[in-house]
Scaffold this active site. Structure first.
Site, PDB file in Angstrom:
ATOM      1  N   LYS A 140       7.982 -20.917   5.131  1.00 47.13           N
ATOM      2  CA  LYS A 140       7.011 -20.747   6.213  1.00 47.13           C
ATOM      3  C   LYS A 140       5.661 -20.356   5.620  1.00 47.13           C
ATOM      4  O   LYS A 140       5.546 -19.383   4.882  1.00 47.13           O
ATOM      5  CB  LYS A 140       7.452 -19.677   7.209  1.00 47.13           C
ATOM      6  CG  LYS A 140       6.466 -19.513   8.380  1.00 47.13           C
ATOM      7  CD  LYS A 140       6.593 -18.177   9.043  1.00 47.13           C
ATOM      8  CE  LYS A 140       5.363 -17.535   9.538  1.00 47.13           C
ATOM      9  NZ  LYS A 140       4.071 -17.952   9.154  1.00 47.13           N
TER      10      LYS A 140
ATOM     11  N   GLU B  84       7.542  -8.531  -1.819  1.00 43.09           N
ATOM     12  CA  GLU B  84       6.325  -8.161  -2.553  1.00 43.09           C
ATOM     13  C   GLU B  84       5.316  -7.744  -1.497  1.00 43.09           C
ATOM     14  O   GLU B  84       4.815  -8.570  -0.735  1.00 43.09           O
ATOM     15  CB  GLU B  84       5.819  -9.323  -3.400  1.00 43.09           C
ATOM     16  CG  GLU B  84       4.758  -8.914  -4.407  1.00 43.09           C
ATOM     17  CD  GLU B  84       3.351  -9.124  -3.901  1.00 43.09           C
ATOM     18  OE1 GLU B  84       2.720  -8.106  -3.500  1.00 43.09           O
ATOM     19  OE2 GLU B  84       2.871 -10.260  -3.888  1.00 43.09           O
TER      20      GLU B  84
ATOM     21  N   GLU C  32      -4.580   0.223   2.547  1.00 43.40           N
ATOM     22  CA  GLU C  32      -4.928  -1.031   1.885  1.00 43.40           C
ATOM     23  C   GLU C  32      -5.970  -1.757   2.744  1.00 43.40           C
ATOM     24  O   GLU C  32      -5.647  -2.356   3.764  1.00 43.40           O
ATOM     25  CB  GLU C  32      -3.680  -1.901   1.701  1.00 43.40           C
ATOM     26  CG  GLU C  32      -3.931  -3.139   0.881  1.00 43.40           C
ATOM     27  CD  GLU C  32      -2.688  -4.000   0.745  1.00 43.40           C
ATOM     28  OE1 GLU C  32      -2.537  -4.631  -0.307  1.00 43.40           O
ATOM     29  OE2 GLU C  32      -1.882  -4.036   1.684  1.00 43.40           O
TER      30      GLU C  32
ATOM     31  N   CYS D 130      -3.293  -8.013  -3.234  1.00 50.76           N
ATOM     32  CA  CYS D 130      -2.352  -6.913  -3.023  1.00 50.76           C
ATOM     33  C   CYS D 130      -2.421  -5.890  -4.146  1.00 50.76           C
ATOM     34  O   CYS D 130      -2.166  -4.702  -3.930  1.00 50.76           O
ATOM     35  CB  CYS D 130      -0.936  -7.443  -2.879  1.00 50.76           C
ATOM     36  SG  CYS D 130      -0.429  -8.504  -4.249  1.00 50.76           S
TER      37      CYS D 130
END
Length: 534
Positions: free
Chosen positions: A225, A301, A432, A335
């Site tokens: 996806k 992750e 983040e 990330c």
């Protein structure tokens, strides 16, 4: 990163209100915060690529969604439509999983020799290399990343990953084991079956390679996806896979939204393995869906808030350049970005001044224009979120050295932003942000910076900048992170494993370690009658 969405407690004020309020803060620090908007105001350059593939890939065919629905993918330079793409949902996921299951249970892929599989992967890599310019253009157009970055960094890494795993395909094998009796014992490393994979929007092609490469090398079939923000490049390269000879049903691609297509894939009872890259918040949901369905193993992750530590012996000019790249690369949408820049108090003031000056030199504009370092953020949601974090940083007392505003008047451009006097309890130091916002913190000694660096829910990566080997060795062993870069950052060779500690995820991607994600180990024990030796 199917979407890097944060669970922030910031207010939901509108973008216009944010821009008006942020205008009052521009110029704090030494008053240097004016950016030229010429590049952003110019007419967008027409990308050198034609959109050809906007349908789902199921069983080797590009098909419409069962519902007939489509969703828009937008140009982040303008917010205008690039294309309407087929919107997959649960019925399409069911079709894709059925095709993958049949291809695994009955098809040739797991039954052909590993050498034959490796040749298909190598042919695919060659085709990507041949079509690299068009693929890079799709990636830049759909995502907003600089075209030069896509061509010089990401497409070569993509090709290298597939050639690397093509090399592994015929080197996967088990062991023979000595038993305490008359038995022959061996282990078989078998493909796990149907792998469900959910990839993010910040590096669509690289994340495609990190997941698809090892899964195919091990002999599995896949339902992948894509992120709803960036569906185009995966569909393009999937066509090249079939040109390379990949059998139908081995790789299936469903574009669509997380709550529908993503959830259906994560909870599907006939998916044997799940791999997800995205936010920690979404990762928890994915893990829960996998557990509640058939307890499929999950590789995650997830998010990060990586420290970049500049020690007192550092060459400040070199440290500033590396810290700048560690944070601002890919519009800060990484990330593992070095998003907490810890600087020793002896060099702190010099570092801040030079970091501010470097941010002011950063070239922001149309990602297809030569020399541009920073394009727009991926979409309006990410753009708004970054501006909210910037406002929270100012409101919490950090010093806005430069930036802090929208860049230009069109699209989702944000000025390169630098904060100093940042404290650990501020949101900009904890969450983040996933944007071009550098936060610079001061520390006194190595024990303090170790403690503060590790005082986070994340543990994805870290950077250390020092000339002292003992300091480097102390920090690399003390930092709780899956990767520690010393006097470098963002080195992503195909053989180097990548993954996190704590809430940055489970498992490792890339290198030999990722093969374990897509293999089952079977012990085979055979009785020996009158063996000549044991």
């Amino acid at each position: 990163m199917a979407a890097r969405r944060m669970s922030s407690l910031l207010s939901s004020s509108t973008t216009s209100t944010l821009l008006r309020s942020l205008g009052n803060y521009a110029g704090r620090g030494n008053g240097i915060s004016r950016f030229s908007t010429a590049a952003a105001l110019e007419e967008p350059i027409t990308p050198p690529v034609t959109i050809e593939h906007i349908k789902l890939l199921i069983n080797g065919q590009f098909v419409d969604a069962a519902s007939g629905k489509t969703f828009p993918t937008l140009d982040p330079r303008t917010g205008q439509l690039i294309a309407n793409v087929a919107e997959g949902d649960i019925e399409d996921v069911n079709r894709a999983v059925a095709a993958a299951r049949k291809a695994f249970d009955e098809g040739p892929w797991p039954r052909m020799t590993a050498y034959e599989r490796s040749k298909i992967l190598l042919r695919f890599a060659d085709l990507v290399e041949k079509n690299a310019d068009e693929i890079a253009a799709l990636e830049a157009w759909d995502n907003g990343k600089p075209y030069e970055q896509a061509t010089s960094d990401e497409i070569p890494l993509f090709i290298r990953l597939f050639r690397y795993y093509a090399g592994w395909a015929d080197k996967i094998h088990g062991l023979t084991i000595q038993a305490d009796g008359p038995h022959h014992v061996q282990t078989l490393h078998e493909p796990i079956g149907v792998a469900g994979q959910i990839i993010p929007w910040n590096f669509p092609l690289l994340m495609f390679s990190w997941k698809v490469g090892p899964a195919l090398a091990c002999g599995n079939t896949i339902v992948l996806k894509t992120a709803e923000q960036t569906p185009l490049s995966a569909l393009y390269v999937a066509r090249l896979f079939h040109e390379a000879g990949l059998p139908p049903g081995v790789l299936n691609i469903v574009s669509g939204y997380g709550p529908s297509a993503g959830a259906a894939l994560a909870s599907h009872m006939d998916v044997d393995k799940l791999a997800f890259t995205g936010s920690t918040q979404t990762g928890k949901i994915v893990l829960g869906l996998a557990a509640k369905s058939n307890l499929k193993p999950v590789t995650l992750e997830l998010g990060g808030k990586s420290p970049f530590i500049v020690c007192e012996d550092a060459n400040v000019d070199e440290a500033v350049d590396l810290a700048h790249a560690a944070l601002f690369y890919n519009q800060g949408q990484c990330c593992c970005a070095g998003s907490r820049t810890f600087v020793h108090e002896r060099v702190y003031d010099e570092f801040v001044e030079k970091a501010k000056a470097r941010a002011l030199k950063r070239v922001v504009g149309d990602p297809f224009r030569k020399g541009v370092e920073q394009g727009p953020q991926v979409d309006s949601e990410q753009f708004d979120k970054i501006l909210k974090y910037i406002k929270s940083g100012v409101d919490s007392g950090a010093t806005l050295e430069t930036g802090g505003q929208r860049f230009g008047s069109n699209g989702y451009y944000v000025q390169p932003t630098v904060f100093s006097n940042v404290q650990d309890d501020m949101l900009i130091a904890k969450d983040e942000i996933f944007g071009p916002v550098q936060t610079i913190l001061k520390f006194k000694d190595i024990n303090e910076v170790i403690r503060r660096s590790n005082a986070t829910q994340f543990g994805l990566a870290a950077g250390v900048f020092t000339q002292n080997l003992d300091t480097a060795n102390t920090l690399t062993r003390a930092l709780k992170a899956g990767t520690v870069w010393v006097n470098c950052f963002d080195v992503f060779d195909a053989a180097i494993p990548f993954g996190g500690y704590k809430m940055s995820g489970h498992g490792r991607e890339k290198g030999i370690y990722s093969l374990n994600n897509y293999l089952q180990v079977k012990a085979v024990v055979t009785h020996l009658k009158n063996p000549a030796w044991l």
